[in-house]
Design an enzyme around this catalytic site. Structure first.
Site, short mmCIF file in Angstrom:
data_model
loop_
_atom_site.label_atom_id
_atom_site.label_comp_id
_atom_site.label_asym_id
_atom_site.label_seq_id
_atom_site.Cartn_x
_atom_site.Cartn_y
_atom_site.Cartn_z
CG ASP B 203 -2.38 -0.15 0.82
OD1 ASP B 203 -2.65 -0.45 -0.35
OD2 ASP B 203 -3.25 0.03 1.71
CG ASP B 366 -8.00 -7.69 13.85
OD1 ASP B 366 -8.87 -6.92 14.26
OD2 ASP B 366 -6.80 -7.62 14.20
#
Lengths: 836, 760
Positions: B203, B366
């Site tokens: 990224d 998550d």
């Protein structure tokens, strides 16, 4: 207005005053006959006839109920007092206040012996009815200006030698019904008993019940003083010539005649009887002269009717002290409503109370030791968890040069409860100082909390230099914080009985105590009088009239709580089935005690060797060496224990009383009507089982009671659980003979023995001021508010606090069950999750 | 869990619906069987009685006696706890009983009166803090009451039928060297080559970055993309980036997720280096259960966090996260509540597809993803084996940044997807998630617990009505029993006072982020935790100000207690407990000060002790026997006979061959000699890896991260040295006190800077 007449000032003026008085009397006598009414101050309270004031300052208040007198011309307060030698005369004084107004400031210089002071009071200062006489001392030590020195400071007023004299032109006017209540409570006749006149030689249930109601109202009128009630029998028509009302041999000026019109008619005469056309109340003066009317103001009150039901109404109206009676000498009761319940007595339940709420104002004390007192009234059934504490939040201040050891002590009911150190390091302000007072020191009913501040000076004890004394201020913003407590009564407990009248009277939880059976076994009127005195005292402590179901004689065991009065030898064996002492042994003990007390009463005390021999004979008899031998030939051999000596019960009268009691029960039970009976019974059964865990049975040791041969008891008040499954309480008042019970009842009040009652039994003799206490032998508990979960939890906590091993076992067992059940439930899931 | 019929052949379900876990047909019937009804009844009754006994207001003496008895019983039972399930549970319940008693006593006997708002409001606030921590205590007990200890599950059957695995290594700004290690280890993972695909999801080199308005940043992004592309080509890893940096890490993974098709997805943080056996240990679970969406493994860290580093506990005491990974996660696993922790986890593509990939509504994608999947009936598994080695934040501010993000994420989840109201979750799962999320409210209660004694010490506020006897009979037994319970359950992983210290250190700074999240739950954005930062010199952290002030306040508070004690004798029974409380707070505050006064720290690779024979071969063919003493991701330390000192001084890069053992193959790689020291009569030679080719890189990675046995040993070594409760307190003191001299010397300067509104 105030007359400061110290003894030293009075003496030079005495001849002149005497001459003037004689001259005045000489002039006045032809014009009118003056009434002179002397009220000994010892009449104003029970117990020892003296008041001792301790320390640097102390205040004692006496309550005097004055009869209504016409044309009051003069009031003289005569005091006899003395004081300790250590008081510095220049700094010692005893102020006297009447109804809040200062009337004298007497010097405390009477350390060579008692001195007399006569204080002439303006007639306007006192009033008919309740008056307050206050003594307040201020004293300083001659040489020791320290805390220790304050214990040498005392002043004592001899109440027996002190009096309040009322001189009036008209004396007490002829009484009317309204005035009658004042006269009943008046202090001038406080030592006279209330006589309830009984027409006929056979006591019946009606008369016992009516008398019990009147006696209770008498107890309520007297306030704190112990009431004494006697039964005066008058022969019924036919048995002997019936004397006229005016010529009755009465023991005092306070008399009540109760009965149906037909029964009273011979005594009243035709004209008076004719006035009884319904529920009737009347009052007739006793002419002056004779024993009863000697001082004037004596009366006979009449409660009558054409039928027993009308007498019931008249008696209830007479006993209802919440409603005034009219200012007329006779009335037909038209408003026959049952006595209204008085407003509930303020009691302190869980919560926080400022001292101002408890009637304690801010006080400021300058000196080395301050002592103050306030009262906390806890409800019936107060049963704290073992070691919890009531918190006393102290707001106060002190200033001055304090030395080490300054402390604020608190005692509860005379026992040390807490202390707070105050010394010169502190700021001088005590703000919310928290002092835990063990709850175990408190009891149901009034609790006396004594606050004592010891303020030792910082600069030594030399009084010359002790110019500025320490000052202590206890603010009324201080508060008492009461944590939650269980509502549970553990019986037997004469302390609870003495303080709250429970289980016979008072309010327990949210409900008034249920009606109880008043059983008198014994033909002599002394037993009836003793029973009435008991119920009068109980009503006084309960603060309300109690509902009784009267029984004379013993046909069947009572089915409710019972107060049983009778001679020990005449009581049936069934009375003693559950008693802490066996009947025969108790009889022997009381007979022996009666012999000793009788000898003392005659002024010929029994020699110590004879007393010991008497006790030894008792023990020998109990050890089984032989049958119980008569202790003295002069005492008739007691009748057999079994059997009912009294007359057969009047079935009609008793059913009427039972019906009235049933109505009360229903009224009382209306509040808790949502609880089904089976639930109540279940709870009672549970309580019985809890009892088994938590109480220890301790049989009374009779032999131990004879160890002190100097004071063998002549009367006994025993409380115990009635035989059977129901948690019923019997309280037995007994003695060996009528004279013994009379003496014992008199000493119960005069010697202040009532407040010494506790435990499961009290045995005492009129020859001594001591009370022998029996520990409860089979304690049992009554759960108040049994359907209040919070209360049940507190009860459980209280009981388990005393049985830690039980609590621990319960915890381990519970945890084990919890663990096993968890394991069984989780096991499969665990296997599934882990794939094993 | 019963294996489904297709366990050994197909991992990826043919369709999403088919992959849904099937309820076992007999479960419902069994749930309502008479036996289970009776058991439930027994459980409820005994639990009710247990609570009633705890609530019973027995007097203080009885209470203290019971507490002593309970602790004694627990002490005896605790001896058998490892072998007998019942003994463990009894011990837990008995110790919890004391805390229950305390709480009920606290509720009924210590709150200030309502009509005294000056005391009541702070008093109720303190009680609320206690109440929340009490709820956390309860849910934690539920979580850990029946933990599962799993063993690795190797894939079964023909390797050709094993599921294919995509390894996703998302990266944002990590250095290439760091990534090289992770990528090299990833490609070494022991799994059929055709079924393993490694992806670097960068990224930091997105099109958006390359087109950044700032030409320097754009150029740096371009360089980064080129460097990483070359690195990936060299290691035969797929480099993947995307047009825009949307939805942070979750968006990055989702982007790759759509472009790949592996049956399973292994997620690794850029600094999480996997062992070669990570897939062999985990893939089997997916074969056994078609309803499984996750196998999570612990995060094993090879470097100390700021607390461990500054207090010097790393080598001696288990790390902070071990309690979570070795006590709590196995407990969560029991209730099918083990959740995804962002890395070191294997997930099923089919499950992720059902929820549209990784969730991105919160910054803790998550846990959020796991919550979604649990609510849809998917199952998870936790394997308590360290299979990756990672890095922790090394400076206090990066540590705080990481924890702030976690706190924000958990609060977001609590507010936006509260497990208590989330449809589809079982009751135990709700409690598990609630327990996890409640912990992250520590920033509320910890400062309150710490500073509450000051209310009385400084201002005379009576917010907790207590006196010395009550303190002795209720509070001390509770504190002792709670400490004993903690020691009993987590004592090997968490030593006394360190939980409190970590919470304290985080609470002040985290609370700002937490409060902002409470006000605007959708505002927080993902911030990458900086790793590998260094501290140039000793000194207070820029974030130290609140800790300095709190310490000073508590010192003043203690002095005020002494003053009050001397001047208010009537209040001594209340002052003493406050003074004890204040002292404990001060001890904790001093511990905090010792941490935020950071020691100089240079970045280096963490080393593990090994003992392997090896051979060092020079360019001229000379070979000498050496011993590999320790190893790090960057190199090896060798022990060499002193006679070879001259040879070692040559400026060349010899080849190191580490001999094979029974369990491991030989490793050959080029090394560079950095230094040679004489230690204890032996030459200590520091070398760095200098791989000659990809094979060298792979072999070095395989050697360093080949298996986690060494890591287990490292963890166990610290656990077996766990002290007793009082020993732990002493350990804490010995870690803190020696640091205080430096701290006190630096304090005046720090104070001066604080007073002039500068960071200390």
């Amino acid at each position: 207005m105030a007359a400061h007449v110290p003894q030293t000032a009075v003496r030079p003026l005495m001849p002149a005053l005497l001459a003037a008085l004689l001259l005045w009397i000489g002039l006045a006598v032809p014009a009118l006959a003056a009434d002179r009414r002397v009220i000994p101050l010892s009449n104003l309270r029970d117990g020892q006839p003296e008041v001792t004031l301790h320390g640097e300052t102390e205040t004692v208040a006496l309550r005097a109920i004055l009869p209504p007198v016409a044309g009051l011309t003069s009031v003289v307060l005569a005091l006899t007092y003395e004081n300790g030698i250590d008081i510095l005369p220049e700094k010692g004084s005893m102020a006297v206040y009447i109804n809040g107004s200062p009337v004298a400031d007497l010097p405390l210089a009477a350390f060579r012996g008692p001195v007399n002071a006569a204080i002439t009071l303006p007639a306007s200062l006192i009033r008919p009815g309740e008056n307050q006489i206050v003594f307040q001392t201020n004293a300083q030590h001659r040489a020791i200006c320290s805390v220790r020195g304050t214990y040498d400071l005392w002043a004592r007023v001899n109440l027996a030698a002190s009096s309040l004299t009322l001189v009036s032109d008209g004396g007490v006017p002829d009484p009317d019904l309204a005035m009658m209540r004042h006269l009943l409570a008046a202090s001038d006749r406080a030592r006279e008993p209330l006589a309830i006149i009984e027409v006929g030689s056979e006591a019946d249930a009606d008369h016992l019940g009516w008398g019990a109601m009147v006696a209770q109202s008498y107890g309520l009128l007297l306030g704190d003083q112990t009431p004494r009630v006697v039964a005066v029998p008058v022969p019924a028509k036919g048995a002997a010539p019936v004397p006229a009302l005016e010529s009755l041999p009465l023991p005092g000026g306070k008399n009540v005649l109760i009965g149906t019109r037909d029964r009273l008619a011979p005594l009243l005469g035709e004209a008076r009887a004719a006035a009884i056309t319904g529920p009737f109340l009347g009052v007739y003066p006793i002419p002056p002269g004779g024993k009863a009317g000697a001082a004037g103001g004596g009366f006979v009150a009449i409660a009558s009717g054409r039928t027993p039901q009308e007498v019931d109404q008249a008696v209830m109206r007479l006993a209802d002290v919440s409603r005034p009676l009219p200012t007329q000498t006779a009335m037909i009761v038209a408003d026959a409503a049952p006595p209204a319940a008085p407003p509930p007595r303020p009691v302190q339940a869980e919560g926080r109370y400022r001292l101002s709420d408890l009637g304690f104002p801010t006080v400021q004390h300058s000196g080395y030791r301050y002592a103050g007192r306030f009262t906390l009234t806890l409800p019936t059934g107060f049963a704290p968890v073992g070691d919890r504490a009531i918190l006393f939040h102290v707001d106060g201040a002190f200033e001055g040069n304090l030395g080490p050891g300054a402390v604020l002590n608190v005692r509860v009911n005379g026992r040390p409860a807490g202390a707070m150190e105050i010394d010169k390091r502190s700021s001088g302000i005590i703000e919310n100082g928290e002092m835990p007072l063990p709850m175990a020191l408190f009891r149901p009913g009034p609790n006396s909390i004594d606050v004592e501040a010891e303020l030792p000076p910082g600069g030594g004890t030399d009084c010359v230099f002790a110019v500025r004394r320490p000052t202590f201020t206890l603010l009324d913003s201080s508060s008492i914080e009461i944590p939650g407590f269980a509502r549970l009564v553990t019986l037997p407990d004469l302390g609870t009985l003495g303080n709250t009248s429970y289980p016979y009277g008072g309010v327990a939880g949210d409900e008034p105590a249920p009606p109880f059976d008043l059983v008198v076994v014994g033909r002599d009127p002394a037993w009836t009088g003793a029973a009435w005195s008991m119920v009068a005292k109980l009503a006084q402590r309960a603060g309300d009239l109690m509902t009784v179901v009267p029984y004379t004689g013993w046909d069947l065991p009572p089915s409710d709580n019972a107060l049983i009065v009778g001679p020990v030898a005449a009581l049936p064996q069934s009375v003693f089935t559950a008693a802490p002492l066996p009947g025969d042994r108790l009889a022997g003990l009381l007979e022996a005690g009666a012999l000793i007390a009788q000898a003392s009463a005659r002024g010929e005390p029994m020699p110590a060797a004879d007393r010991r021999a008497l006790a030894e004979r008792l023990r020998l008899g109990w050890s089984g060496a032989g049958a119980r031998a008569p202790l003295r030939t002069g005492l008739a051999s007691p009748p057999p224990l079994a059997g009912a000596p009294g007359s057969a019960a009047d079935g009609g009268a008793q059913s009427r009383w039972q019906r009235m009691a049933g109505d009360v029960k229903e009224t009382a039970g209306a509040g808790g009507g949502w609880v089904p009976e089976w639930a109540r019974r279940g709870m009672a059964a549970a309580a019985r089982y809890i009892n088994r865990w938590t109480v220890d049975e301790a049989p009374a040791d009779v032999v131990a009671l004879t160890e002190n041969a100097d004071s063998l008891p002549e009367a006994a008040l025993l409380q115990y659980r009635a035989p059977g499954n129901e948690a019923l309480t019997w309280t037995l008042l007994t003695a060996s003979d009528a004279r013994s019970v009379e003496r014992a009842m008199r000493s119960l009040g005069d010697a202040g023995l009532w407040d010494k009652l506790h435990g499961g039994g009290a045995l005492w003799t009129s020859a001594s001021t001591a009370v022998t206490t029996l520990e409860p032998n089979r304690p049992y508990q009554l759960i108040l508010e049994p359907f209040d979960i919070g209360n049940l939890i507190l009860i459980l906590a209280r009981n388990l606090s005393q049985r830690i091993e039980l609590l621990f076992a319960l915890l381990l067992g519970t945890t084990l069950v919890l663990t096993i059940s968890m394991r069984l439930l989780l096991k499969r899931g665990h296997q599934e999750r882990s794939g094993s | 869990m019963k294996p489904t019929p297709d366990t050994d052949t197909v991992v990826r379900a043919p369709s999403i619906k088919a992959a849904r876990p099937k309820a076992k047909p007999d479960t419902r019937r069994r749930r309502f069987s008479l036996r289970s009804v009776l058991l439930w009844l027994l459980l409820l009754l005994s639990a009710g009685l247990f609570l009633a006994l705890a609530a019973l207001p027995v007097g203080r003496v009885a209470s203290a006696a019971i507490s002593v008895g309970v602790v004694a019983a627990a002490f005896v039972l605790g001896r058998f706890a490892r072998r007998i399930w019942h003994a463990r549970t009894l011990t837990v319940l008995l110790l919890a009983f004391v805390t229950f008693r305390y709480f009920f006593w606290r509720l009924t006997g210590t709150l200030p009166p309502v009509d005294d708002p000056v005391n009541f409001i702070p008093g109720v606030t303190l009680f609320a803090a206690e109440a929340i921590s009490f709820v956390l205590f309860l849910t934690s007990l539920f979580v850990i009451i029946d933990p599962i200890a799993r063993e690795p599950s190797e894939p079964k059957g023909d390797p050709a039928s094993w599921p294919s695995v995509d390894v996703f290594i998302p990266s944002y700004n990590e250095e290439p060297e760091l990534l090289e290690t992770t990528l090299a280890a990833a490609v070494c993972i022991d799994y059929p080559r055709d079924k393993l695909h490694v992806y670097l999801l960068d990224d930091g080199g997105t099109d958006q970055k390359l087109a950044h308005a700032d030409p320097d940043l754009a150029a740096a992004a371009k360089v980064r993309r080129e460097t990483l592309t070359a690195l990936c080509e060299r290691l035969q890893v797929t480099y993947m980036t995307r047009p825009r940096n949307e939805h942070a890490k979750a968006g990055n993974i989702n982007h790759a997720f759509k472009k790949t098709d592996g049956d399973l997805v292994l997620i690794l943080d850029a600094d999480h280096v996997p062992t070669v056996g990570i897939l062999k240990a985990t893939v089997g679970f997916f074969q056994q259960d078609s309803g499984l969406f996750l196998v999570q493994t612990p995060h094993f860290f090879v470097n100390p966090d700021p607390v461990e580093y500054n207090l010097g506990t790393f080598e001696r005491m288990p790390s902070e996260n071990e309690m979570f990974y070795y006590s709590i996660q196995p407990g969560l696993d029991r209730w099918n509540g083990s959740f995804f922790c962002g890395s070191a986890a294997l997930l099923r593509r089919a499950a992720l597809e059902e929820v549209g990939g990784f969730s991105g509504d919160t910054v803790t994608e998550d846990c959020e993803t796991a919550l979604e999947l649990h609510s849809r009936g998917w199952r998870s598994v936790y394997l308590p084996r360290p299979l990756i080695a990672g890095l922790q934040p090394e400076t206090f501010d990066s540590f705080i940044a990481q924890r702030s993000r976690w706190t924000q994420g958990m609060i977001q989840l609590f507010l936006l997807k509260n497990p208590l109201f989330k449809r589809g979750l079982s009751v135990p799962q709700r409690l598990c998630y609630l327990s996890t999320m409640l912990y992250w409210f520590f920033w509320f209660w910890r400062p309150i617990f710490l500073l509450s004694p000051l209310c009385y010490a400084l201002f005379g506020l009576e917010i907790y009505r207590i006196n010395l006897p009550d303190f002795a009979c209720f509070v001390i037994p509770h504190v002792f029993a709670a400490a004993f319970l903690s020691q009993f359950l987590h004592g090997r992983m968490r030593w006394p006072l360190f939980s409190e210290l970590y919470e304290y250190l985080q609470s002040f700074h985290v609370s700002r982020a937490a409060l902002a999240t409470l006000i605007r739950p959708r505002d927080p954005v993902f911030k990458v935790t900086a790793k590998g930062q260094s501290v140039e010199e000793d000194g207070f952290s820029p974030l130290a100000t609140p800790f300095i002030l709190v310490t000073l306040l508590l010192m003043v508070g203690l002095a005020a207690c002494a003053w009050r004690y001397s001047i208010y004798p009537e209040h001594r029974a209340a002052i003493l407990p406050v003074a004890v409380w204040n002292s404990l707070s001060l001890l904790l505050a001093l511990g905090g000060l010792a941490v935020v006064y950071e020691r100089k720290r240079v970045r280096r690779q963490e080393r593990f002790t090994v003992d392997r024979s090896a051979e060092l071969t020079f360019a001229d063919g000379t070979s000498i026997d050496v011993t590999a003493a320790d190893v790090s991701a960057g190199g090896v330390r060798l022990l060499v006979d002193p006679r070879w000192r001259e040879l070692l001084g040559r400026q060349e890069e010899p080849v190191l061959t580490i001999a094979a053992t029974e369990a491991e193959a030989a490793t050959t790689t080029g090394v560079r000699i950095y230094r040679v020291d004489m230690r204890n009569g032996v030459l200590s030679v520091g070398t760095g890896f200098a791989p000659r080719d990809r094979q060298d890189i792979v072999e070095a990675a395989r050697f360093v991260f080949g298996n986690s046995v060494g890591w287990d040993d490292f963890l166990d070594r610290k656990r077996v040295g766990a002290p007793t409760f009082f020993g732990g307190l002493l350990f804490f003191a010995t870690r803190v006190v020696p640091r205080l001299g430096h701290v006190l010397l630096a304090l005046p300067g720090a104070l001066r800077r604080i007073l002039t509104f500068q960071a200390p």
